[in-house]
Design an enzyme around this catalytic site. Structure first.
Site, PDB file in Angstrom:
ATOM      1  N   LYS A 208      31.791  38.540  38.465  1.00 59.16           N
ATOM      2  CA  LYS A 208      31.362  39.671  37.639  1.00 59.16           C
ATOM      3  C   LYS A 208      32.139  39.690  36.325  1.00 59.16           C
ATOM      4  O   LYS A 208      31.575  39.785  35.252  1.00 59.16           O
ATOM      5  CB  LYS A 208      31.552  40.975  38.419  1.00 59.16           C
ATOM      6  N   GLU A 214      41.309  33.065  40.936  1.00 60.95           N
ATOM      7  CA  GLU A 214      40.897  32.133  41.998  1.00 60.95           C
ATOM      8  C   GLU A 214      39.635  31.380  41.575  1.00 60.95           C
ATOM      9  O   GLU A 214      39.536  30.155  41.682  1.00 60.95           O
ATOM     10  CB  GLU A 214      40.585  32.902  43.295  1.00 60.95           C
ATOM     11  N   GLY A 270      31.007  44.835  42.357  1.00 61.89           N
ATOM     12  CA  GLY A 270      31.036  43.486  42.926  1.00 61.89           C
ATOM     13  C   GLY A 270      30.573  43.472  44.372  1.00 61.89           C
ATOM     14  O   GLY A 270      29.824  42.596  44.797  1.00 61.89           O
ATOM     15  N   ARG A 271      31.006  44.451  45.149  1.00 64.79           N
ATOM     16  CA  ARG A 271      30.678  44.454  46.585  1.00 64.79           C
ATOM     17  C   ARG A 271      29.263  44.951  46.851  1.00 64.79           C
ATOM     18  O   ARG A 271      28.856  45.055  48.002  1.00 64.79           O
ATOM     19  CB  ARG A 271      31.718  45.269  47.352  1.00 64.79           C
ATOM     20  N   GLU A 356      37.309  48.374  50.601  1.00 68.25           N
ATOM     21  CA  GLU A 356      37.574  48.419  49.160  1.00 68.25           C
ATOM     22  C   GLU A 356      36.979  49.697  48.571  1.00 68.25           C
ATOM     23  O   GLU A 356      37.475  50.217  47.576  1.00 68.25           O
ATOM     24  CB  GLU A 356      36.992  47.172  48.473  1.00 68.25           C
ATOM     25  N   HIS A 387      35.675  37.813  75.030  1.00 66.37           N
ATOM     26  CA  HIS A 387      36.687  36.947  75.645  1.00 66.37           C
ATOM     27  C   HIS A 387      37.949  36.910  74.801  1.00 66.37           C
ATOM     28  O   HIS A 387      38.771  36.002  74.950  1.00 66.37           O
ATOM     29  CB  HIS A 387      36.101  35.549  75.842  1.00 66.37           C
ATOM     30  N   LYS A 507      47.604  41.489  41.901  1.00 66.20           N
ATOM     31  CA  LYS A 507      47.113  40.473  40.958  1.00 66.20           C
ATOM     32  C   LYS A 507      48.110  40.280  39.817  1.00 66.20           C
ATOM     33  O   LYS A 507      48.422  39.157  39.428  1.00 66.20           O
ATOM     34  CB  LYS A 507      45.789  40.936  40.331  1.00 66.20           C
TER      35      LYS A 507
HETATM   36  O1  F6P Z   1      39.531  41.935  44.581  1.00 71.33           O
HETATM   37  C1  F6P Z   1      39.032  42.746  43.599  1.00 71.33           C
HETATM   38  C2  F6P Z   1      37.734  42.294  43.050  1.00 71.33           C
HETATM   39  O2  F6P Z   1      37.659  42.847  41.793  1.00 71.33           O
HETATM   40  C3  F6P Z   1      36.542  42.671  43.912  1.00 71.33           C
HETATM   41  O3  F6P Z   1      36.179  43.987  43.748  1.00 71.33           O
HETATM   42  C4  F6P Z   1      35.517  41.701  43.419  1.00 71.33           C
HETATM   43  O4  F6P Z   1      34.406  41.633  44.268  1.00 71.33           O
HETATM   44  C5  F6P Z   1      36.348  40.440  43.383  1.00 71.33           C
HETATM   45  O5  F6P Z   1      37.614  40.876  42.920  1.00 71.33           O
HETATM   46  C6  F6P Z   1      35.819  39.351  42.516  1.00 71.33           C
HETATM   47  O6  F6P Z   1      35.661  39.767  41.192  1.00 71.33           O
HETATM   48  P1  F6P Z   1      34.773  38.966  40.157  1.00 71.33           P
HETATM   49  O7  F6P Z   1      33.379  38.947  40.670  1.00 71.33           O
HETATM   50  O8  F6P Z   1      34.912  39.702  38.868  1.00 71.33           O
HETATM   51  O9  F6P Z   1      35.320  37.573  40.075  1.00 71.33           O
END
Ligand code: F6P
Length: 541
Positions: A208, A214, A270-271, A356, A387, A507
């Protein structure tokens, strides 16, 4: 102005009293007292049947919970969300994931503009691109068709499409595979690409913000792998990389042509985003028609949630029952137990959606809550969980409200396994609710010294959700049900379910420490003695 706490209302106090009255009442008694209990507490929504009869509730509980919802202004806040008001107040944003599944004739207004045409334009662009990848018209830089799509993203840019891709496995194009890379651990990218041909691989960089460390690190290394694997020509990137984002500037800065970017908007969390552009990998896998049926499923539940009276409103009722357990019976966790291997990532997806959203300690005005908010959400598919951790659900000291999700028909015909699977699901819900008394254990001839060990208290609540089969539409219905459940609970708790400031501190600290590790220059003044020692241990490796 500080808002009144919901705990100060007569509706909350009435529930406290009611909980005292009901604490000693067993589900065995509730069923014995009402032969119609199963029918009375079984609801239907779209293709879903939702049996709430094994919840520790009575008609009075439901009545009081609905009064609480009214006191919390649930109806008004729901309408505000659907009307595009900026209910995500800490980020000053509208919250309109419901517009992502709108019909082209619907109108959803953000800042005076109807966003539905834009939503449909992106869906059409996704459908066009997906069709080309599926048919082989879209090729890589060497002219070979795409065999593997690798979605690089994390959090909402990973869990939604990953969960749905696995859920819809029987609908996936037989000559395509989607892999998901999220973790910054190099093992994730390296393992996911180890057996792939660069010429047949399409990377989807899903973010987003397009600033997530990452994702950008994985994407950079994926680009290097691709270019090296295709003879070193950076022009190859154009045919092997597309982006899903709200941030065109960063997409361009990364080196992806914005013509190959699928857009979404800041009013999509995002979620809540895999039914928009973030679902591109899913659409490529299952095709635009199946994706459209999934959106239809979402829309069915959206309409129900917006228009149905609270008394019959399924997401509202399941949300309120969650509040009942969290705040009035003091139960801290909620288990989601799909009896369906294809839903193996559904609990993980719901963890982000729920935790979240409602893992908050302050209310909309910033004042601290004086009650518990979001539960710990967890789960695994059955029968595997039986199990592993079900022992604790049956006989542990913590009562765990659970959702069982199952289907009348399996995607595969392998008698008698589906019957066995569902028998287990029904049996678990029954055993949890009714248990086994010491008298029953003795009557079965169990030695006296084992009676206590083999007694089950029961009175452990669950919801059973059934549908005909796990189709795209049913998946959309299930997800929307949980989305609106989370919204209902966030509204009762008066929190902002649409921000996630809690992930920021970690972060920021990680980026400081990353600099120290990558440049081998520790900065002890920044940290405590424990963190300094850990950093030094790493640098001494
Ligand atoms: O971990 C926080 C967060 O902002 C989530 O809300 C989001 O889904 C994820 O990181 C990834 O964010 P992006 O889509 O901006 O890479």
């Amino acid at each position: 102005m500080t808002l009144h706490s919901i705990t100060d209302t007569p509706q909350w106090r009435a529930l406290v009293t009611h909980a005292e009255d009901l604490k000693g009442v067993h589900l065995r008694e509730l069923f014995a007292a009402d032969p119609d209990r199963a029918e009375r507490f079984t609801l239907r929504l779209g293709s879903l049947t939702i049996d709430l009869s094994k919840q520790r509730i009575t008609a009075e509980t439901v009545r009081l919970l609905i009064e609480l919802a009214e006191a919390a202004g649930l109806r008004a806040r729901t309408e505000a969300m659907f009307c595009g008001e900026r209910i995500n107040s800490t980020e000053d944003r509208a919250v309109l994931h419901t517009a992502l599944r709108a019909n082209s004739t619907d109108r959803f207004i953000v800042a005076g503009e109807d966003v539905v045409p834009e939503v449909h334009a992106v869906l059409d662009k996704m459908a066009d691109f997906s069709g080309k990848v599926r048919s082989g018209v879209w090729t890589g830089s060497t002219g070979q068709r795409v065999r593997t799509v690798v979605n690089i993203g994390i959090g909402g840019s990973d869990l939604g499409p990953l969960m749905a891709y696995r859920a819809l496995t029987p609908f996936v194009h037989p000559e395509l595979e989607v892999r998901f890379v999220s973790n910054v651990d190099p093992a994730h990218l390296v393992d996911a690409t180890a057996d792939l041909e660069p010429a047949e691989t399409l990377f989807i960089v899903a973010s987003k913000t397009f600033t997530t460390a990452e994702t950008l690190n994985n994407a950079r290394n994926a680009r290097r792998w691709l270019v090296e694997g295709l003879g070193g020509d950076p022009a190859a990137v154009a045919k092997h990389f597309v982006a899903l984002s709200t941030n065109a500037a960063e997409v361009a800065a990364f080196g992806i042509d914005t013509a190959n970017m699928f857009e979404f908007w800041d009013w999509v969390g995002g979620r809540y985003s895999f039914d928009a552009a973030i679902g591109l990998s899913l659409m490529i896998a299952v095709g635009a028609d199946n994706f459209g049926q999934m959106l239809d499923g979402f829309r069915t539940v959206d309409r129900h949630f917006l228009t149905t009276d609270l008394e019959k409103n399924v997401p509202v009722l399941v949300g309120l029952i969650g509040v009942w357990y969290r705040n009035f019976l003091d139960l801290p966790t909620h288990a989601v137990l799909p009896y369906c291997q294809h839903l193996d990532r559904f609990p993980a997806y719901l963890q982000q959606l729920d935790m979240e959203s409602n893992g908050k300690s302050v209310r909309l005005d910033g004042s601290p809550v004086d009650y518990d908010t979001g539960p710990i959400v967890w789960g695994e598919p059955g029968t595997n969980g039986q199990h592993a951790f079900f022992q604790l659900i049956h006989q542990g000291t913590t009562v765990i409200p659970s959702d069982f999700i199952g289907f009348l028909h399996s995607a595969y015909d392998l008698p008698p396994q589906h019957e066995l699977l569902m028998a287990n699901m029904f049996a678990q819900a029954e055993a949890l609710a009714f248990g086994k008394t010491a008298e029953e254990v003795r009557a079965a001839g169990v030695a006296e010294e084992l009676v206590a060990h083999r007694t089950f208290a029961g009175n452990r609540p669950s919801t059973v959700i059934l549908a005909d089969a796990l189709t795209p539409s049913v998946l959309g219905q299930l997800v929307a049900l949980y989305e609106h459940r989370v919204f209902t609970q966030g509204t009762i708790w008066g929190v902002n379910s649409f921000d996630q400031w809690g992930v920021e501190l970690g972060k920021a600290l990680a980026s400081q420490i990353a600099e120290e590790l990558t440049t081998a220059t520790p900065n002890p003044g920044r940290h405590d003695s424990s963190t300094n020692a850990l950093i030094q241990r790493f640098l001494d490796r």
